[in-house]
Scaffold this motif. Structure first.
Motif, mmCIF file in Angstrom:
data_model
loop_
_atom_site.group_PDB
_atom_site.id
_atom_site.type_symbol
_atom_site.label_atom_id
_atom_site.label_comp_id
_atom_site.label_asym_id
_atom_site.label_seq_id
_atom_site.Cartn_x
_atom_site.Cartn_y
_atom_site.Cartn_z
ATOM 1 N N GLN A 220 0.828 -1.204 0.000
ATOM 2 C CA GLN A 220 0.000 0.000 0.000
ATOM 3 C C GLN A 220 0.864 1.257 0.000
ATOM 4 O OE1 GLN A 220 -2.682 0.343 3.346
ATOM 5 N NE2 GLN A 220 -3.969 1.855 2.310
ATOM 6 N N ASP A 221 1.894 1.283 0.839
ATOM 7 C CA ASP A 221 2.770 2.449 0.886
ATOM 8 C C ASP A 221 3.587 2.572 -0.394
ATOM 9 O OD1 ASP A 221 3.961 4.674 2.532
ATOM 10 O OD2 ASP A 221 5.786 3.536 2.073
ATOM 11 N N ARG A 224 1.507 4.203 -3.074
ATOM 12 C CA ARG A 224 1.453 5.650 -2.823
ATOM 13 C C ARG A 224 2.770 6.316 -3.219
ATOM 14 N NH1 ARG A 224 3.847 8.668 0.281
ATOM 15 N NH2 ARG A 224 4.733 6.913 1.436
ATOM 16 N N HIS A 225 3.896 5.695 -2.827
ATOM 17 C CA HIS A 225 5.218 6.266 -3.079
ATOM 18 C C HIS A 225 5.475 6.438 -4.577
ATOM 19 C CE1 HIS A 225 9.505 7.013 -2.673
ATOM 20 N NE2 HIS A 225 9.759 5.988 -3.485
ATOM 21 N N THR A 227 3.209 6.335 -7.053
ATOM 22 C CA THR A 227 2.190 7.184 -7.669
ATOM 23 C C THR A 227 2.556 8.655 -7.507
ATOM 24 O OG1 THR A 227 0.442 5.547 -7.303
ATOM 25 C CG2 THR A 227 -0.245 7.837 -7.635
ATOM 26 N N GLU A 228 2.985 9.020 -6.308
ATOM 27 C CA GLU A 228 3.336 10.413 -6.041
ATOM 28 C C GLU A 228 4.691 10.791 -6.637
ATOM 29 O OE1 GLU A 228 3.176 10.883 -1.834
ATOM 30 O OE2 GLU A 228 0.982 10.689 -1.724
ATOM 31 N N THR A 264 -6.600 3.437 -11.275
ATOM 32 C CA THR A 264 -7.474 2.648 -10.399
ATOM 33 C C THR A 264 -8.524 1.966 -11.253
ATOM 34 O OG1 THR A 264 -7.153 4.168 -8.548
ATOM 35 C CG2 THR A 264 -9.061 2.708 -8.445
ATOM 36 N N ASP A 270 -5.828 -0.658 -7.197
ATOM 37 C CA ASP A 270 -4.814 0.306 -7.616
ATOM 38 C C ASP A 270 -3.700 -0.412 -8.373
ATOM 39 O OD1 ASP A 270 -6.117 2.435 -6.311
ATOM 40 O OD2 ASP A 270 -5.177 1.883 -4.406
ATOM 41 N N TRP A 293 -2.486 -3.290 -5.870
ATOM 42 C CA TRP A 293 -2.965 -3.286 -4.484
ATOM 43 C C TRP A 293 -4.482 -3.372 -4.478
ATOM 44 C CZ3 TRP A 293 -2.052 -4.299 0.282
ATOM 45 C CH2 TRP A 293 -2.816 -3.750 1.309
ATOM 46 N N ARG A 295 -7.482 -2.946 -2.422
ATOM 47 C CA ARG A 295 -7.843 -2.259 -1.168
ATOM 48 C C ARG A 295 -8.793 -3.093 -0.317
ATOM 49 N NH1 ARG A 295 -9.705 3.579 -3.583
ATOM 50 N NH2 ARG A 295 -7.973 3.885 -5.060
#
Length: 358
Positions: A220-221, A224-225, A227-228, A264, A270, A293, A295
């Motif tokens: 999950q992290d 995010r990492h 994607t950003e 998504t 994701d 991922w 969710r």
């Protein structure tokens, strides 16, 4: 126009599946029908020509030299046919050229002929046959029975290191780094490598080991990492893996060598797709990876579309990390081949059967 190898190779994309099928039919049967079908196919397509680039940005073809010191023009049916590994001829750029245009160059230059895919299928076209191909293309003549004698016998593919650039002698690389190699059982040993060997080694370790293990530790992290952070994040991760081995000075990639897309699917799936560099390709390594991922299920999975053992294969695999240390992983092929345009839908179909797009 020449495109430097460090740049994205999408502009050079050629679908050579039909061409390779015809070449293989000729290799298997070796008769007049398949021979002429192959020449007709060549006459209507573009191929890839490795080139050098001068100070003014002009591309000049690279030639190969055989044991008799004769020069040949190498052509490749696609970028996937290009050689890799130690001893492979190096070039500054790749140029997409019409096959018949390459034939014109061959007739004008003092070279022996053309070799199509010299490191794999090795189709050797002598200059006298090249002249005949051009004559037929202009409608000035037709192929006769005797034309079958113009080709050289089908031989074994040229082995890496057995041909040299016409304008550059190959030099033996020096050992430049001691690398710690971790085996699946957790044991380690030291191996001395050249710069090229180290880059191929790291390509496999990151694509199918280190990145998978890092992602699966916290999916999950990681989603995010990346994607950003986008391509900067994957470039930084790749370079950090080199740094851990003490080889950061050999890091060969630039930001533009990567591409990244985050999306998504539905409401709870994701996906981050990462297109990997087109440099230091080796079997197996990833052309692209998919970090996923779920969710709802709280499950992360790591998929890779890889360089296949044959030119017509791009297997889709799943990689799962094993153990807490090293780069141990389990690698399972899920599909023997996926087309470039169907990679994402194939991954989605595995995760959400029936939802993948055609």
């Amino acid at each position: 126009m020449a495109i430097r190898i460090k740049d994205r190779l999408k502009a050079l994309a050629i679908d050579d599946h039909k061409t390779l099928d015809i070449i293989r039919a000729f290799s298997d049967r070796g008769d007049r029908e398949t021979f002429l079908a192959m020449l007709d196919q060549f006459a209507g397509i573009d191929m890839i020509s490795p080139s050098t680039v001068d100070d003014e940005g002009n591309a000049h073809p690279v030639f190969l030299q055989d044991e008799q010191k004769a020069f040949w023009l190498p052509l490749y049916t696609s970028v996937n046919s290009l050689p890799s590994g130690d001893g492979a001829p190096k070039s500054d750029a790749l140029t997409k050229v019409p096959f018949l245009g390459a034939c014109q160059l061959t007739v004008q230059a003092k070279i022996a002929g053309i070799i199509v895919n010299p490191f794999s299928e090795k189709i050797v076209l002598q200059k006298i046959l090249i002249e005949k191909i051009l004559s037929v293309s202009r409608g000035e003549s037709s192929y006769d029975e005797e034309d079958m004698n113009f080709r050289t016998d089908k031989g074994e593919p040229i082995q890496e290191g057995k041909v040299t650039r016409a304008d550059e002698e190959q030099e033996e690389e020096e050992i430049v780094i001691e690398v710690t190699v971790t085996k699946p059982d957790g044991s380690t040993n030291q191996q001395a490598m050249t710069e090229s060997q180290f880059n191929y080694f790291m390509r496999q370790q990151v694509d199918l080991g280190l990145l998978a293990k890092a992602f699966l530790e916290d999916p999950q992290d990681s989603i995010r990492h990346f994607t950003e952070g986008g391509v900067k994040a994957i470039d930084a991760f790749y370079e950090s893996c080199y740094r851990l081995q003490g080889g950061e000075r050999f890091y060969p990639y630039l930001l533009e060598d990567f591409d990244l897309m985050a999306l998504t699917v539905g409401e709870d799936l994701d996906i981050v797709r990462i297109d990997m560099p087109q440099k230091y390709l080796i079997v197996p390594c990833a052309k692209s990876v998919f970090l996923t991922w779920d969710r709802k299920k709280k499950v992360g999975r790591y998929f890779s579309v890889e360089i296949g053992k044959t030119l017509s294969q791009s297997p889709l695999s799943e990689v799962t990390a094993v153990g807490d240390q090293g780069i141990s992983f389990h690698h399972e092929v899920l599909l023997e081949h996926v087309e470039d345009s169907a990679e994402l839908s194939a991954v989605v179909d595995i995760l959400r059967p029936g939802q993948g797009e055609d």
